[in-house]
Design a protein around this motif. Structure first.
Motif, PDB file in Angstrom:
ATOM      1  N   VAL A   7       0.843  -1.198   0.000  1.00 47.89           N
ATOM      2  CA  VAL A   7       0.000   0.000   0.000  1.00 47.89           C
ATOM      3  C   VAL A   7       0.881   1.253   0.000  1.00 47.89           C
ATOM      4  O   VAL A   7       0.625   2.208  -0.745  1.00 47.89           O
ATOM      5  CB  VAL A   7      -0.950   0.009   1.213  1.00 47.89           C
ATOM      6  N   ALA A   8       1.920   1.265   0.832  1.00 45.90           N
ATOM      7  CA  ALA A   8       2.821   2.413   0.874  1.00 45.90           C
ATOM      8  C   ALA A   8       3.469   2.644  -0.484  1.00 45.90           C
ATOM      9  O   ALA A   8       3.603   3.797  -0.940  1.00 45.90           O
ATOM     10  CB  ALA A   8       3.890   2.200   1.946  1.00 45.90           C
ATOM     11  N   GLN A   9       3.856   1.570  -1.144  1.00 42.92           N
ATOM     12  CA  GLN A   9       4.455   1.704  -2.469  1.00 42.92           C
ATOM     13  C   GLN A   9       3.450   2.267  -3.465  1.00 42.92           C
ATOM     14  O   GLN A   9       3.789   3.123  -4.297  1.00 42.92           O
ATOM     15  CB  GLN A   9       4.960   0.345  -2.946  1.00 42.92           C
ATOM     16  N   ALA A  10       2.195   1.817  -3.380  1.00 37.47           N
ATOM     17  CA  ALA A  10       1.161   2.333  -4.272  1.00 37.47           C
ATOM     18  C   ALA A  10       0.929   3.824  -4.046  1.00 37.47           C
ATOM     19  O   ALA A  10       0.705   4.588  -5.002  1.00 37.47           O
ATOM     20  CB  ALA A  10      -0.137   1.552  -4.058  1.00 37.47           C
ATOM     21  N   ILE A  11       1.006   4.262  -2.795  1.00 33.86           N
ATOM     22  CA  ILE A  11       0.852   5.690  -2.496  1.00 33.86           C
ATOM     23  C   ILE A  11       1.980   6.489  -3.135  1.00 33.86           C
ATOM     24  O   ILE A  11       1.753   7.537  -3.750  1.00 33.86           O
ATOM     25  CB  ILE A  11       0.827   5.919  -0.963  1.00 33.86           C
ATOM     26  N   ARG A  12       3.207   6.008  -2.999  1.00 31.04           N
ATOM     27  CA  ARG A  12       4.350   6.725  -3.590  1.00 31.04           C
ATOM     28  C   ARG A  12       4.257   6.781  -5.110  1.00 31.04           C
ATOM     29  O   ARG A  12       4.656   7.759  -5.732  1.00 31.04           O
ATOM     30  CB  ARG A  12       5.661   6.052  -3.181  1.00 31.04           C
ATOM     31  N   GLN A  13       3.713   5.726  -5.702  1.00 32.25           N
ATOM     32  CA  GLN A  13       3.621   5.676  -7.152  1.00 32.25           C
ATOM     33  C   GLN A  13       2.495   6.542  -7.694  1.00 32.25           C
ATOM     34  O   GLN A  13       2.577   7.022  -8.827  1.00 32.25           O
ATOM     35  CB  GLN A  13       3.419   4.221  -7.605  1.00 32.25           C
ATOM     36  N   ARG A  49      -3.840  10.281  -6.351  1.00 35.08           N
ATOM     37  CA  ARG A  49      -5.105   9.562  -6.189  1.00 35.08           C
ATOM     38  C   ARG A  49      -5.817  10.023  -4.919  1.00 35.08           C
ATOM     39  O   ARG A  49      -5.180  10.418  -3.935  1.00 35.08           O
ATOM     40  CB  ARG A  49      -4.801   8.063  -6.116  1.00 35.08           C
ATOM     41  N   ASP A  50      -7.118   9.966  -4.938  1.00 41.85           N
ATOM     42  CA  ASP A  50      -7.917  10.386  -3.783  1.00 41.85           C
ATOM     43  C   ASP A  50      -7.963   9.247  -2.767  1.00 41.85           C
ATOM     44  O   ASP A  50      -8.964   8.557  -2.607  1.00 41.85           O
ATOM     45  CB  ASP A  50      -9.328  10.768  -4.236  1.00 41.85           C
ATOM     46  N   TRP A  51      -6.853   9.075  -2.064  1.00 45.48           N
ATOM     47  CA  TRP A  51      -6.735   7.985  -1.117  1.00 45.48           C
ATOM     48  C   TRP A  51      -7.538   8.267   0.151  1.00 45.48           C
ATOM     49  O   TRP A  51      -7.621   9.399   0.606  1.00 45.48           O
ATOM     50  CB  TRP A  51      -5.280   7.795  -0.710  1.00 45.48           C
ATOM     51  N   SER A  52      -8.073   7.215   0.745  1.00 44.95           N
ATOM     52  CA  SER A  52      -8.649   7.300   2.095  1.00 44.95           C
ATOM     53  C   SER A  52      -8.029   6.180   2.916  1.00 44.95           C
ATOM     54  O   SER A  52      -7.631   5.137   2.380  1.00 44.95           O
ATOM     55  CB  SER A  52     -10.172   7.139   2.061  1.00 44.95           C
ATOM     56  N   VAL A  53      -7.950   6.391   4.236  1.00 50.54           N
ATOM     57  CA  VAL A  53      -7.367   5.365   5.099  1.00 50.54           C
ATOM     58  C   VAL A  53      -8.209   4.100   5.054  1.00 50.54           C
ATOM     59  O   VAL A  53      -7.676   2.981   5.070  1.00 50.54           O
ATOM     60  CB  VAL A  53      -7.230   5.888   6.546  1.00 50.54           C
ATOM     61  N   LEU A  79       0.911  10.114   3.040  1.00 45.81           N
ATOM     62  CA  LEU A  79       0.347  10.559   1.769  1.00 45.81           C
ATOM     63  C   LEU A  79       0.723  12.011   1.486  1.00 45.81           C
ATOM     64  O   LEU A  79       1.108  12.358   0.362  1.00 45.81           O
ATOM     65  CB  LEU A  79      -1.176  10.397   1.793  1.00 45.81           C
ATOM     66  N   ILE A  80       0.639  12.862   2.502  1.00 47.05           N
ATOM     67  CA  ILE A  80       1.017  14.274   2.313  1.00 47.05           C
ATOM     68  C   ILE A  80       2.472  14.373   1.897  1.00 47.05           C
ATOM     69  O   ILE A  80       2.830  15.121   0.973  1.00 47.05           O
ATOM     70  CB  ILE A  80       0.763  15.074   3.606  1.00 47.05           C
ATOM     71  N   GLN A  81       3.355  13.609   2.561  1.00 41.60           N
ATOM     72  CA  GLN A  81       4.769  13.650   2.222  1.00 41.60           C
ATOM     73  C   GLN A  81       5.006  13.177   0.783  1.00 41.60           C
ATOM     74  O   GLN A  81       5.817  13.758   0.053  1.00 41.60           O
ATOM     75  CB  GLN A  81       5.562  12.784   3.189  1.00 41.60           C
ATOM     76  N   ALA A  82       4.290  12.124   0.391  1.00 41.69           N
ATOM     77  CA  ALA A  82       4.426  11.629  -0.982  1.00 41.69           C
ATOM     78  C   ALA A  82       3.975  12.683  -1.985  1.00 41.69           C
ATOM     79  O   ALA A  82       4.600  12.853  -3.047  1.00 41.69           O
ATOM     80  CB  ALA A  82       3.615  10.346  -1.155  1.00 41.69           C
ATOM     81  N   ARG A  83       2.922  13.414  -1.675  1.00 43.10           N
ATOM     82  CA  ARG A  83       2.448  14.472  -2.577  1.00 43.10           C
ATOM     83  C   ARG A  83       3.441  15.628  -2.648  1.00 43.10           C
ATOM     84  O   ARG A  83       3.691  16.174  -3.729  1.00 43.10           O
ATOM     85  CB  ARG A  83       1.077  14.965  -2.120  1.00 43.10           C
ATOM     86  N   VAL A 104       0.318  22.209 -10.657  1.00 40.93           N
ATOM     87  CA  VAL A 104       0.862  21.136  -9.822  1.00 40.93           C
ATOM     88  C   VAL A 104      -0.102  20.813  -8.686  1.00 40.93           C
ATOM     89  O   VAL A 104      -0.372  19.643  -8.395  1.00 40.93           O
ATOM     90  CB  VAL A 104       2.245  21.518  -9.269  1.00 40.93           C
ATOM     91  N   ALA A 105      -0.621  21.838  -8.042  1.00 41.95           N
ATOM     92  CA  ALA A 105      -1.563  21.617  -6.944  1.00 41.95           C
ATOM     93  C   ALA A 105      -2.775  20.835  -7.427  1.00 41.95           C
ATOM     94  O   ALA A 105      -3.205  19.859  -6.790  1.00 41.95           O
ATOM     95  CB  ALA A 105      -1.987  22.953  -6.350  1.00 41.95           C
ATOM     96  N   ALA A 106      -3.323  21.224  -8.572  1.00 45.62           N
ATOM     97  CA  ALA A 106      -4.505  20.547  -9.111  1.00 45.62           C
ATOM     98  C   ALA A 106      -4.179  19.107  -9.496  1.00 45.62           C
ATOM     99  O   ALA A 106      -4.974  18.195  -9.254  1.00 45.62           O
ATOM    100  CB  ALA A 106      -5.039  21.307 -10.321  1.00 45.62           C
ATOM    101  N   ALA A 107      -3.000  18.904 -10.068  1.00 40.55           N
ATOM    102  CA  ALA A 107      -2.612  17.557 -10.493  1.00 40.55           C
ATOM    103  C   ALA A 107      -2.515  16.604  -9.314  1.00 40.55           C
ATOM    104  O   ALA A 107      -2.753  15.401  -9.452  1.00 40.55           O
ATOM    105  CB  ALA A 107      -1.280  17.611 -11.236  1.00 40.55           C
ATOM    106  N   LEU A 108      -2.177  17.141  -8.149  1.00 40.26           N
ATOM    107  CA  LEU A 108      -2.005  16.312  -6.955  1.00 40.26           C
ATOM    108  C   LEU A 108      -3.243  16.281  -6.069  1.00 40.26           C
ATOM    109  O   LEU A 108      -3.186  15.819  -4.925  1.00 40.26           O
ATOM    110  CB  LEU A 108      -0.790  16.788  -6.167  1.00 40.26           C
ATOM    111  N   GLY A 109      -4.347  16.784  -6.588  1.00 38.50           N
ATOM    112  CA  GLY A 109      -5.614  16.647  -5.887  1.00 38.50           C
ATOM    113  C   GLY A 109      -5.974  17.783  -4.951  1.00 38.50           C
ATOM    114  O   GLY A 109      -6.938  17.669  -4.184  1.00 38.50           O
TER     115      GLY A 109
END
Length: 258
Positions: free
Chosen positions: A164-170, A174-178, A208-212, A230-235
């Motif tokens: 999951v952590a790897q998917a977040i970095r990649q 994405r609009d991730w939720s815990v 997630l914030i750090q990855a963004r 950039v801000a829009a691209a990252l959600g």
């Protein structure tokens, strides 16, 4: 078994023979004479048993051994699940450190197989560069075995959290939720959060914030995208909020980085 380091410091390795694959015959068994050099011996498929100096190791995909001069291992296998073995005979610079023997199970079998095939292909080109590439693959294989022997083997749950952590970095945009992360790891939200913090030292949301922010830094420095883009691209729908998070974690504003 007490493990000794495979490589205590960088060493010079020299191949003594071509890398070799062999699918052991149904009636195969191995009673080795004392080895005259070092031998890397990796099981890629099948089931068997290895014995050395009174110690026994069950063999299966990913199990690798490093034999030293003088070792005389014996091995057998299940003829219904014949061993597929990859081997490399090599010498070590006198200043190098390789133990008398050791073995470990490499979990990343895809990488193990890829390095074995790459060394075989490179060596068989028959030129000095190919031989050197094969020796570099050997160094990487020894490194994999070192890691396998000295790093705790992750549980299936820990592996799921890491995925999951790897998917977040990649894909940090994405609009991730815990809750979604926990479901992907097949854990409750509370269990997932505890496991995630134990592995990464921070909560899933902060990760997630750090990855963004890291992806934002890359986009700001390597593309012509504006801060708003950039801000829009990252959600982020609020550019000011994005800028505050970015500055808090990097010490510079997005516009300064841009």
């Amino acid at each position: 078994m007490t493990h000794s380091p495979v490589l205590a410091k960088p060493v010079a390795l020299e191949l003594h023979s071509p890398p070799t694959f062999w699918r052991c015959e149904p009636s195969w068994s191995w009673v080795s004479p004392p080895q005259h050099d070092h031998l890397l011996w990796c099981v890629l498929d099948g089931i068997g048993r290895l014995e050395l100096n009174g110690r026994t190791r069950e063999l299966g995909p990913g199990v690798c051994a490093v034999f030293a001069p003088g070792d005389a291992p014996t091995a057998s296998h299940d003829p219904r699940r014949r061993l597929l073995v990859f081997g490399m005979h090599f010498a070590v610079d006198p200043q190098g450190v390789v133990p008398a023997t050791r073995w470990a199970e490499v979990q990343d079998r895809v990488l193990l197989g890829a390095l074995a095939r790459s060394s075989d292909t490179a060596y068989r080109r028959g030129d000095p560069l190919g031989r050197r590439q094969a020796e570099l693959c050997l160094e990487q294989l020894l490194g994999l075995i070192w890691d396998a022997a000295h790093s705790p083997q992750p549980s299936a749950t820990d592996t799921a959290v890491q995925e999951v952590a790897q998917a977040i970095r990649q894909d940090p945009s994405r609009d991730w939720s815990v809750a979604e992360m926990a479901a992907q790891a097949l854990l409750s939200r509370a269990q997932f959060t505890r496991r995630f913090v134990a592995q990464h030292g921070t909560s899933p949301a902060q990760y997630l914030i750090q990855a963004r922010v890291e992806r934002a830094h890359q986009l700001l420095t390597e593309t012509a995208m504006t801060v708003t883009q950039v801000a829009a691209a990252l959600g982020y729908t609020d550019v000011a909020y994005f800028s505050r998070q970015y500055k808090f974690r990097t010490g510079s504003s997005p516009s300064q980085t841009r």
